[in-house]
Write a protein that holds these residues in place. Structure first.
Motif, mmCIF file in Angstrom:
data_model
loop_
_atom_site.group_PDB
_atom_site.id
_atom_site.type_symbol
_atom_site.label_atom_id
_atom_site.label_comp_id
_atom_site.label_asym_id
_atom_site.label_seq_id
_atom_site.Cartn_x
_atom_site.Cartn_y
_atom_site.Cartn_z
ATOM 1 N N VAL A 32 0.751 -1.038 -0.131
ATOM 2 C CA VAL A 32 -0.069 0.172 -0.148
ATOM 3 C C VAL A 32 0.833 1.253 -0.080
ATOM 4 N N GLU A 33 0.483 2.130 -1.039
ATOM 5 C CA GLU A 33 1.332 3.328 -0.821
ATOM 6 C C GLU A 33 0.261 4.511 -1.256
ATOM 7 N N LEU A 34 0.559 5.665 -0.709
ATOM 8 C CA LEU A 34 -0.458 7.012 -1.089
ATOM 9 C C LEU A 34 0.149 7.413 -2.465
ATOM 10 N N SER A 35 -0.915 7.580 -3.352
ATOM 11 C CA SER A 35 -0.517 8.368 -4.585
ATOM 12 C C SER A 35 -1.254 9.814 -4.384
ATOM 13 N N HIS A 36 -0.126 10.767 -4.797
ATOM 14 C CA HIS A 36 -0.589 12.089 -4.958
ATOM 15 C C HIS A 36 -0.836 12.394 -6.376
#
Length: 62
Positions: A32-36
């Motif tokens: 999981v990673e946050l996409s900007h």
């Protein structure tokens, strides 16, 4: 994800990432990673592309 968090307020990105990282599927945690990146509105997936995605899903009878 909505059912898993059991009504908890997912008010910011870090809270959502924490919940998503704690999920497991057959004992495996997701990456999981946050996409900007901002996605454009009105983008659709072709029918054959969606069928390829759906073929990898395991549906619950409920």
């Amino acid at each position: 994800m909505e059912k898993y968090c059991n009504g908890a307020k997912l008010t910011d990105g870090q809270t959502m990432l924490g919940w998503a990282k704690s999920l497991t599927r057959k004992g495996v945690h997701p990456v999981v990673e946050l996409s900007h990146t901002v996605c454009a509105k009105g983008v659709t997936v072709a029918k054959d592309g969606m069928q390829a995605v759906e073929s990898g899903l395991e549906r619950s009878r409920f």
